[in-house]
Every structure is written in structure tokens, then in C-alpha cells.
Scaffold this motif. Structure first.
Motif, short mmCIF file in Angstrom:
data_model
loop_
_atom_site.label_atom_id
_atom_site.label_comp_id
_atom_site.label_asym_id
_atom_site.label_seq_id
_atom_site.Cartn_x
_atom_site.Cartn_y
_atom_site.Cartn_z
N TYR A 180 -8.01 3.45 -4.16
CA TYR A 180 -7.55 4.24 -3.02
C TYR A 180 -6.47 5.23 -3.41
O TYR A 180 -6.55 6.42 -3.09
N ARG A 198 -10.10 -1.02 1.07
CA ARG A 198 -9.67 0.26 0.52
C ARG A 198 -9.60 0.22 -1.01
O ARG A 198 -9.53 1.23 -1.64
N THR A 256 0.84 -1.20 0.00
CA THR A 256 0.00 0.00 0.00
C THR A 256 0.88 1.25 0.00
O THR A 256 0.62 2.21 -0.74
N HIS A 278 -8.08 -4.92 5.33
CA HIS A 278 -8.11 -3.47 5.08
C HIS A 278 -7.61 -3.08 3.70
O HIS A 278 -8.09 -2.11 3.13
N HIS A 300 -4.38 -6.89 7.89
CA HIS A 300 -3.94 -6.08 6.75
C HIS A 300 -4.67 -6.50 5.47
O HIS A 300 -5.00 -5.67 4.63
N LEU A 350 -6.60 9.34 -3.17
CA LEU A 350 -5.67 10.10 -2.34
C LEU A 350 -4.95 11.16 -3.18
O LEU A 350 -4.84 12.32 -2.78
#
Lengths: 660, 346
Positions: free
Chosen positions: B303, B115, B81, B111, B108, B307
Motif C-alpha cells: 500500500y 491493503r 498505517t 482493512h 482495522h 501511494l
């Protein structure tokens, strides 16, 4: 109008003071942090030197009216240089009985105590834990020993806002401004800064001009009350300090850390990605950076502490500036991953805002007890660089310095800040971006058919390896947690290679000492006593040593900004003094290091109460250190700020030390 | 682009390191298939990153001539990530195992999938801890005898497909190490825009050999494997005459042409249907054929793009902040020479 009664006919004296310590205390919902912050901003702007200490409970809203729920904010403001939020309180504002109970012990004898009389009713007195049928406001002892001003703040505030049509609850929310107004009058401060803040917050940001108006009315009503009511016989003036002229702003430590990281990112031309999991008291670094997207900052709120540090390692591998932030328990969780960063020799910055431990400990209280964890808390021989800021504003420089070391030396660096400086504030001389020194990252070595890329080949005398991130053609390579072969970086189980690589990792840290400035003691270059400290205790140590020197004592101080490696002249400095005292907010972590490394009989002054040192505590320890015939004990921190030379036994009944 | 990218062959993706898995390990087949897939999709070595955790599978990056990280146990999704959000241009693959992804790194995995970070996650499921010499894993069956469970494991196993779906994964697939379907699934995963989760049935030749023989034996596999095709009926068997019907949401194996069953009775696969995907994930040998292929594939926001968008949006609306802007935020004031005045700036 109350405001028209001007001071011309006012016979009351205005007394000049060099400094004053004011503490606002109330329920955690009473807005004391805001009142304190506003008082701080105003004092900074009128040119005082300032230092602050917020003190709040771990629970967001502990039961109202109880001692556990009291939130406090202390500010020291002065016309001279100051380095601490002050030992004893000159003026306490207590918004309820619990606040008075919690904070009165730290008020000076004959100090000012403003209490919100409205709240001193039976119910609240009981909640505060006062004995039945006791009210401090009827206690002659209390009234004789302090200048007590019982002001019915809640009621007066209601009166002044009754025509606004606001509900009782909303009116109640303004009473912190009424209290602030009184204190502004008492210390002769202008209202403009706070009025401007209220307007910009409630009118411009929240679109609630009526709330802004009410708050301003409360503030003015409090101010006019101070002016009109013949209650206060004196007011005080603290002139501006002799601060170097220039542009300033007030900064809070964690905010300065955030700015320092962004600055380092610009200076290194590497994109900052801050990876963190919410934890007190580090979260405000995440908050600050999350609001800085337009500076190119990415933040990643990870699922846990381990993911946060691992993501930061991924950032660094990909060529960004990987930073993770946490507090003690989080640092423990990150240990294994920090080892990976050491093994892979990637830059990584870890911000550790220390708090009281062990375990969950005292989340909102300060301590310096993670030094040994930072130094040794990993499997294997796993050295990292460690540096610590000394004050809120210094967090800015420290963050840049840590990032510089991480990226120029290709190693993880831990910043050990603490709850005290993270939440404290002071004036910050605003730097110019152009004056800051760039961070120089080594360019990749040239490659061709004969010279294949070797990821672990050392680039320079720092022993830094090349930072080749994905996207660079021809530099493809694999790294990982298994031991690496010197130069090639291939997995290696060779015994000699492991010995060599272990040495390389240690040597990389030691060579940072080449760029660490030599330690320069404050005071004399030799003498009877050196007081050696690190981190957030700087202000208290510096002030105590100054005072001792003022008394003619042969005392000097030295501050360690670099904890690993330490300045190379530290051993020489220490040996020039007959005795060494190491005050720390832990049970002797730096002392252990200094003793083992330099074979010096350093003594400790060790306080673990979740609070910073008072200057007087260090002064007492200095006096004890200079007395002949001190024994082989440490200086214990008991209650009541009395330093005793009793180390080895602790009387759990009296909370005092007991000589064996 | 001024220059055409070089066309790489599968062997060009190999590193110079000797592959050290046990002889006969299913990992070899997967390694070969991944290299073939990279060549087929036109991947470039310098922009490809393999991130692995710990375990036999996680040695994978050492054998690829791309960029790679062999990290720490369970944390590959977090490291990947960080790589992807720093440089969204990179093709980032995560290689993990059943212990790495579902035990120590379970958090992990959950998540990274929710995401929808644009990573390709390959979970080599051999239902055993191989590197530590044969202990039962979170996907081992109840009763598994192993050095750490001499009387049989009492831990009910996890279903990786269920975990991925529960974590809202936008792409969920399964394949068998030695089966032809693996290449197709890897290609689909690589093409998917978002987190792609691929469970690969992998034979541990030493500690759990034959675990998946039902899905690999030539004679039986077509009867034991249900090959998923979007929009097509759920048929299987050598003659493709067996199928799955759902009666009151309960699956049942039927034969077309028997008991009045016609082709129209057979449930039709729909990659956008999460409920169907979950139901298919729970079909297990020997009561049911085990589905292979893509269970779920839907589009969602990535994701790393979101961002980056926040950064560019903020810079558009507020302007790109300079350091001097940053330093001069808030209540800035001037201290004049002593006895001068102070001044608050806006």
C-alpha cells in the motif's frame, strides 16, 4: 437569427442595481448547482463581490418532482462589499412546481419569478403537493404579488436542439443552460466564461464536442429568448464592485481549506497526509486533496472515522503533517484518539465541517452546534485548541493558522468550519507564496552520553515538547496514552506528577493566547450593545451591525476566530458594552462559555433551522436588545424571520415562542 | 552507504524500563524472541517502530529500546498505517492481542491486511482478557466460565487465521510462545514484503493457564502440532508418520504405512494456496493437530509503495506543483483599478 435583433431598437430599460440575489431551483437532477456555479463564476469575473449558498437535499436523487428533491443555489452579487448570500431573493428560477413551492416564501414581494411553464402539468403539480385542480400560474394572488414569467423552458429547449439528433433525455439535460441564458440576459452578463467552461469540460475533458455544442446552443437560445421575447420589460445591471485591484479567483470553503493545508505543509516542510472517512459535508476536502498528488499530498481514505484520526496521529508521530477531516458524528467517534494526541502531545489538525445534529441530524444543512463537543467532548481534562473560519476564503488562512499552532505548540487543533462556508464561495485575493510566513518547528535538543533524550522535556515558553520522529538515531522513545512523567515521558502513576501534567496540558493551550491577536471590535470601542459571534455567522452579524449603525444605533460587533484559547482581552472588551448579544446557529454554546468565564449577562439569538442567519433576523434582535426593559429571556428564532423575545416556552402547534 | 550499520545484539533492543508482566507470562518468551529476531535480521533501533493497542500484550513497546507507541484499544493497525505511509523506510511492527485485534479493533485488522501495508502484526492470542482480570475473549471457547460469564460463555469463538485469510492477508502464520518455531516464523514475517500476520499462542499464566498445554507439553506436542513446510507433505507426530489427507475437501488424519496409506497420499503444503491455508486454519485440537508455521505467503503490491508511486507519477506527468501553481489554478481574473477592465486569464 435571434442574435441579430440587437438592443439598438430595444426600448426596454436597463436599471442599475447595487446588488441582486438570484436563486436557481429545480429537481436535484436538473443541474441547478451547475447553473448557479456558472452564474457565480461569471459574476466574479465581471468584478462583482459575491457570496453563495448552495442548498441541496441529503438524498442524491430524491423522488423527482417532489419538494424533498428540490436543489437550490443562491447567489448574492453586488457592486458593493457583501458578506452574506442575501436574505430575500430578487429573482427565482423555478424549474418545476416543487421548486416554486419550496422557494417562493423567500422571494421578495414583487420579485421576479421565472417558472418553467412546461413542467406545470397536473402530474408535477400533484407531486409538488399542490391541492387538486390548483395551478399557481392561474392564481391571481400569486401573479399580482410577483413579476411572474412563465417560460416553457423544457419545450423551447427541445425546439432549439431538435436538429442535433440527440435523444430527448440528453436534450432535457441542457435545459439548465437555457434557464441560465435567460438569467444572463436579465442581468446583462457575458456568456464567455460559461462557454469556455462547457468547452473545456465536455470537449476537452470528456471528449464529447457534440454535447458541448448542444449546451452552448441552449445557453445562447435562452439568452436570445430573453432578448427577443417581449416578455421582460426591464433588465438589470450590477456594476463591478470597488474591490482592491489584483489577482483573484473564486473559492469554495472546503477547497480553500484543502489549499490552506497544502500551504501549511510547504511552510512547515512536513509532508501532508490527509486521513479521512467520507462524510457530508467534509468529503470535498478529501476530494480536493486526493487530486493534489503532484503537490506531494498523500490522502488516506480510512475504513472509519477512528482509523482516520489514528492514521493521522501515526503520520504526526512519523514526522509528517497529520490531518483528519470530518463532520459532527465523526468528531464524536474520534474523541478517544484526540485524547491520545493530547496525551502524547503530538501535532494534529482536525477539520470539523459542522452540520445539523444531533446524531445523523441534517447532513447537508449547516449548524454551529459542535463548539462544546470540540471543547469538552473527551474523557478527562483534555484541552485542545479551537479556531473557526468566518467565510469561505477565510478557510485558507484558518487552515494555515491551525497547522501552525499544532506544529509549533505540539498540540491537536480543531478547525470548526460549517456546511454553510464549506460549500459557499467568494472572491479570493490570490496570495504570493513568498509572502507567507514559514511555520517554525523547534529542532531537536542536542544529546550526548550525559544528556540522554527526554521526550517530554519542554523546549520553550510555549511548553512544546520535542518532535522526535522515528529515523532519528539516539532519540528512540516510547509514547502512549498512559500518563507521562514530566521530562522523561516514562509511564507515571505519581499523584503529583498527574496534577502537574494536567496543568501542563492546560497551560499549553492558555499560552497560545500570547500569540492570538487581541480582539478588535468593529464599530465603537464601547457602547450600548456588542454583538459577539464566531464562525460562519460573521457575514450576517457584520452586515446587520453595519445597518444598525447606519440608523445611528450604538452597536458594535466582535468576531472570535480563536475559541480556545479566546483572546486575552475578550473580558475587557465585553465589559465596555452595556449589553451583549451572541447570535449562534445552536442553542447557546458560545454564550454559555462567555457567561461562565466572564460573568456577563450575554443574551442569545439562537437559530437551528439548518440555515444561516438572515441579516434582518439579527437586525431585529439588535432592536429588541436596545429596547429598555428586556427581560431575562433569550431571543427565539421562530418561522418567518421574526425574532421574538420569548424563550422559555415553545408552542409546538404554531411553531412560535410563547412567554411564560 | 558510507558507513556500515552497527551490529546489535538482542539485549541492545531492550529499553531501560522494568518488564512488568506477571511472572511466567508467555509474553516474556515472545519479547525475547522478538529481540533475538531483530538482532538476527540486522534491524536498527532508530528505524524500528513498535505500535500497540491496549491489553497485556500491548505494553510491549515500553520494553523495546526502539521507537514505540502504546496507543488506544484496537487502533494500532490504523496508527501503524499512518506511520508507514509517512515514512515507508521504517520497519513497523504491530503488537496486539485477541481482544484488541479481533474485538474492539476487528475492523482495522481486516482493512490493514487487505491493503497489504508492509507491517508485521503479532497477535498474542491467550484466549482471555488478562488486563481487565479474566473475562472471556473473542477466541475463548464456548462454555468458558469467567467473571463475565459465570454460567459459561455462549459466544462462538473466532479463528484468527480464518479472519486474516478472509481479509486477503498476503502472509499468515502461527507459532507458540515457548516453541522453537516462533523465531523462524518471526524471521519469515520480517522478510515478507507486505502485511505479515502472525498468531502467537500465548499462555496467560494467571487467568487461562494451560490453554495451550497440548502444544507445549514436551511429551504430547509433536502429536498435537503440525509443522508446515512449503512444498513438503503435511506430516506430524514424534516419528513423523502421521499425516493429513483431504478426501472430497474433508481433512482426515492418517498414518503412513497403515491402511494402504503411502507418503504420496499425504497432502502437500503450498503457501500460495489460499484454499488449503483456510482448510488448515480450521484444523483444531483435539480432533486434529494444530498447524504451526506459515499458512500463506504470496506477493502483492504494498500500500505505502503504491501511494508513494501515485505521488511520484503525478509529479512526473504534471510536474512538481508549487504553491503559486496551486493558488493560480482555475479561473483567475484580474481586478484592475476602478473603471478599468476585467480580464480572464487562461
Amino acid at each position: 437569427m435571434a442574435g441579430q435583433v440587437q438592443n439598438k431598437n430595444d426600448k426596454r430599460k436597463t436599471l442599475a442595481r447595487q446588488s441582486a440575489v438570484v436563486r436557481f431551483a429545480g429537481d436535484s437532477g436538473d443541474g441547478m448547482q451547475l447553473a448557479g456555479t456558472q452564474f457565480t463564476d461569471t459574476s466574479a469575473i465581471v468584478g462583482n463581490d459575491i457570496a453563495t449558498l448552495p442548498d441541496y437535499p441529503a438524498e442524491i436523487r430524491a423522488p423527482a418532482g417532489t419538494v424533498a428533491g428540490v436543489s437550490g443555489f443562491q447567489i448574492n452579487f453586488a457592486s458593493e462589499d457583501i458578506y452574506t448570500p442575501g436574505d430575500k431573493v430578487d429573482s427565482l428560477i423555478a424549474m418545476n412546481p416543487a421548486a416554486l413551492k419550496a422557494h417562493l416564501p423567500e422571494v421578495k414581494h414583487e420579485g421576479i419569478v421565472v417558472v418553467n411553464e412546461t413542467e406545470f402539468n397536473k402530474t408535477n403539480l400533484k407531486k409538488a403537493g399542490y391541492p387538486a385542480d390548483y395551478n399557481p400560474l392561474d392564481d391571481d394572488d400569486f401573479l399580482d404579488n410577483y413579476q411572474v414569467y412563465a417560460v416553457p423552458i423544457t419545450r423551447l429547449n427541445q425546439e432549439s436542439l431538435k436538429e442535433t439528433g440527440m435523444g430527448a433525455k440528453d436534450i432535457g439535460r441542457c435545459k439548465n443552460m437555457f434557464a441560465l441564458g435567460i438569467i444572463y440576459w436579465l442581468y446583462d452578463r457575458p456568456l464567455e466564461t460559461t462557454i469556455k467552461y462547457i468547452t473545456s469540460y465536455f470537449t476537452d475533458k470528456k471528449g464529447k464536442p457534440e454535447v458541448a455544442e448542444a449546451n452552448i446552443k441552449s445557453l445562447k437560445s435562452g439568452y436570445y429568448f430573453g432578448e427577443t421575447a417581449e416578455m421582460f420589460t426591464e433588465r438589470y445591471q450590477i456594476n463591478r464592485a470597488d474591490i482592491t485591484p489584483g489577482l483573484y479567483r473564486k473559492v469554495v470553503g472546503n477547497e480553500a481549506t484543502a489549499m490552506g493545508l497544502v500551504t501549511a505543509s510547504r511552510l512547515s516542510k512536513r509532508d501532508l497526509v490527509y486521513c479521512s472517512y467520507p462524510i457530508t459535508p467534509a468529503s470535498t476536502v478529501l476530494h480536493a486533496l486526493a487530486g493534489m498528488r503532484h503537490y506531494g499530498v498523500k490522502t488516506f481514505q480510512a475504513e472509519d472515522e477512528i482509523a482516520a484520526v489514528c492514521a493521522a496521529i501515526g503520520v504526526s508521530y512519523a514526522g509528517g503533517m497529520g490531518v483528519t477531516g470530518t463532520s459532527g458524528p465523526g468528531l464524536a467517534l474520534k474523541s478517544e484518539a484526540i485524547g491520545l494526541a493530547v496525551m502524547t502531545e503530538l501535532p494534529l489538525v482536525i477539520v470539523n465541517v459542522q452540520r445539523g445534529g444531533p446524531s445523523t441530524g441534517l447532513p447537508t444543512k449547516t449548524e454551529q452546534s459542535d463548539l462544546l463537543q470540540a471543547l469538552w467532548g473527551r474523557n478527562g481534562d483534555c484541552p485542545v485548541a479551537i479556531i473557526a473560519p468566518k467565510s469561505p476564503a477565510d478557510c485558507f488562512d484558518t487552515a494555515i493558522e491551525a497547522s501552525r499552532i499544532a506544529m509549533e505548540h505540539m498540540i491537536p487543533v480543531i478547525i470548526l468550519t460549517d456546511g454553510y462556508i464549506a460549500n459557499g464561495s467568494e472572491p479570493w485575493p490570490i496570495p504570493k507564496a513568498d509572502d507567507l510566513e514559514p511555520i517554525n518547528i523547534q529542532s531537536l535538543p542536542p544529546i550526548d552520553e550525559e544528556n540522554k533524550f527526554e521526550p517530554y522535556k519542554r523546549l520553550d515558553e510555549k511548553l512544546a515538547r520535542p518532535w522526535a520522529s522515528p529515523g532519528n538515531k539516539g532519540y528512540e522513545h516510547r509514547i502512549g496514552g498512559l500518563e507521562k512523567e514530566y521530562d522523561t515521558g516514562n509511564v507515571s502513576y505519581d499523584p503529583d506528577n498527574h496534577q502537574k501534567m494536567t496543568r501542563v496540558r492546560q497551560e499549553k493551550i492558555e499560552r497560545i493566547a500570547d500569540v492570538v491577536p487581541p480582539l478588535e471590535p468593529h464599530g465603537d470601542m464601547s457602547g450600548d450593545l456588542l454583538v459577539l459571534g464566531w464562525g460562519g455567522t460573521f457575514g450576517a452579524i457584520h452586515t446587520a451591525v453595519e445597518r444598525a449603525r447606519g440608523k445611528g444605533l450604538s452597536v458594535s460587533s466582535a468576531h472570535l476566530r480563536y475559541l480556545n484559547p479566546m483572546p486575552s482581552n475578550l473580558g475587557d472588551v465585553i465589559k465596555r458594552y452595556k449589553r451583549v448579544l451572541v447570535p449562534e446557529l445552536n442553542t447557546g454554546q458560545l454564550r454559555l462559555l462567555v457567561r461562565s468565564k466572564y460573568l456577563v449577562d450575554a443574551r442569545g439569538l439562537n437559530k437551528v433551522q439548518g440555515k444561516p442567519f438572515l441579516v434582518e433576523e439579527i437586525e431585529q434582535a439588535i432592536d429588541l436588545m436596545l429596547v429598555d426593559g428586556f427581560g431575562d429571556h433569550e431571543y427565539l428564532m421562530p418561522r418567518n424571520h421574526k425574532v421574538r423575545g420569548d424563550r422559555h416556552a415553545y408552542d409546538f402547534e404554531s411553531n412560535e415562542g410563547r412567554a411564560k | 552507504m558510507s558507513q556500515a550499520l552497527p551490529v546489535l545484539k538482542a539485549k541492545d533492543f531492550a529499553s531501560d524500563q522494568d518488564v512488568r508482566w506477571c511472572p511466567g507470562c508467555g509474553d516474556y518468551a515472545i519479547l525475547n524472541q522478538v529481540k533475538k529476531t531483530l538482532a538476527k535480521i540486522g534491524a536498527q533501533k532508530e528505524s524500528t517502530v513498535f505500535v500497540a493497542g491496549i491489553g497485556c500484550s500491548s505494553r510491549f513497546p515500553y520494553y523495546m529500546g526502539t521507537y514505540g507507541v502504546h496507543s488506544i484499544h484496537g487502533r494500532a493497525p490504523a496508527i501503524a498505517t499512518g506511520v508507514k505511509i509517512t515514512n515507508p523506510e521504517l520497519d513497523v511492527w504491530v503488537v496486539t492481542g485477541d481482544g484488541d485485534a479481533l474485538s474492539i479493533g476487528g475492523n482495522h485488522l481486516m482493512h490493514v491486511l487487505r491493503r497489504n501495508v508492509n507491517l508485521k502484526i503479532l497477535l498474542f492470542n491467550n484466549r482471555i482478557y488478562g488486563l481487565t482480570k479474566g473475562q472471556y475473549s473473542p477466541t475463548s471457547e464456548i462454555g468458558k466460565r469467567s467473571p463475565s460469564s459465570p454460567m459459561g460463555s455462549i459466544d462462538p469463538p473466532l479463528t484468527p487465521i480464518s479472519i486474516a485469510l478472509a481479509a486477503e492477508a498476503s502472509f499468515v502464520a502461527r507459532a507458540v510462545d515457548v516453541d522453537k518455531g516462533l523465531g523462524e516464523v518471526l524471521e519469515r514475517a520480517a522478510a515478507h514484503e507486505g502485511s505479515a500476520f502472525v498468531e502467537i499462542y500465548q499462555d496467560c499464566n494467571v487467568f487461562n493457564h494451560g490453554e495451550y498445554s497440548h502444544a507445549t507439553d514436551k511429551d504430547t506436542k509433536e502429536d498435537n502440532v503440525l509443522r508446515l513446510v512449503d512444498g513438503e507433505p503435511l506430516l506430524f507426530g514424534k516419528d513423523k508418520d502421521k499425516g493429513i489427507v483431504f478426501t472430497d475437501a474433508k481433512p482426515e488424519v492418517v498414518t503412513v504405512g497403515k491402511g494402504g496409506i503411502t507418503l504420496s497420499d499425504i497432502a502437500v503444503h503450498d503457501e500460495s494456496d489460499a484454499t488449503l491455508a483456510y482448510a488448515l486454519g480450521r484444523l483444531r485440537h483435539p480432533d486434529f493437530p494444530e498447524p504451526m508455521g506459515v499458512f500463506r505467503s504470496v506477493q502483492g503490491n504494498r500500500y505505502e509503495e503504491q501511494l508513494l508511486k501515485q505521488v511520484t507519477d503525478a509529479q512526473e506527468s504534471r510536474g512538481v506543483g508549487s504553491l503559486d501553481d496551486l493558488f493560480n489554478t482555475g479561473d483567475v481574473y484580474t481586478i484592475e483599478e476602478k473603471n478599468g477592465t476585467h480580464q480572464l486569464h487562461d
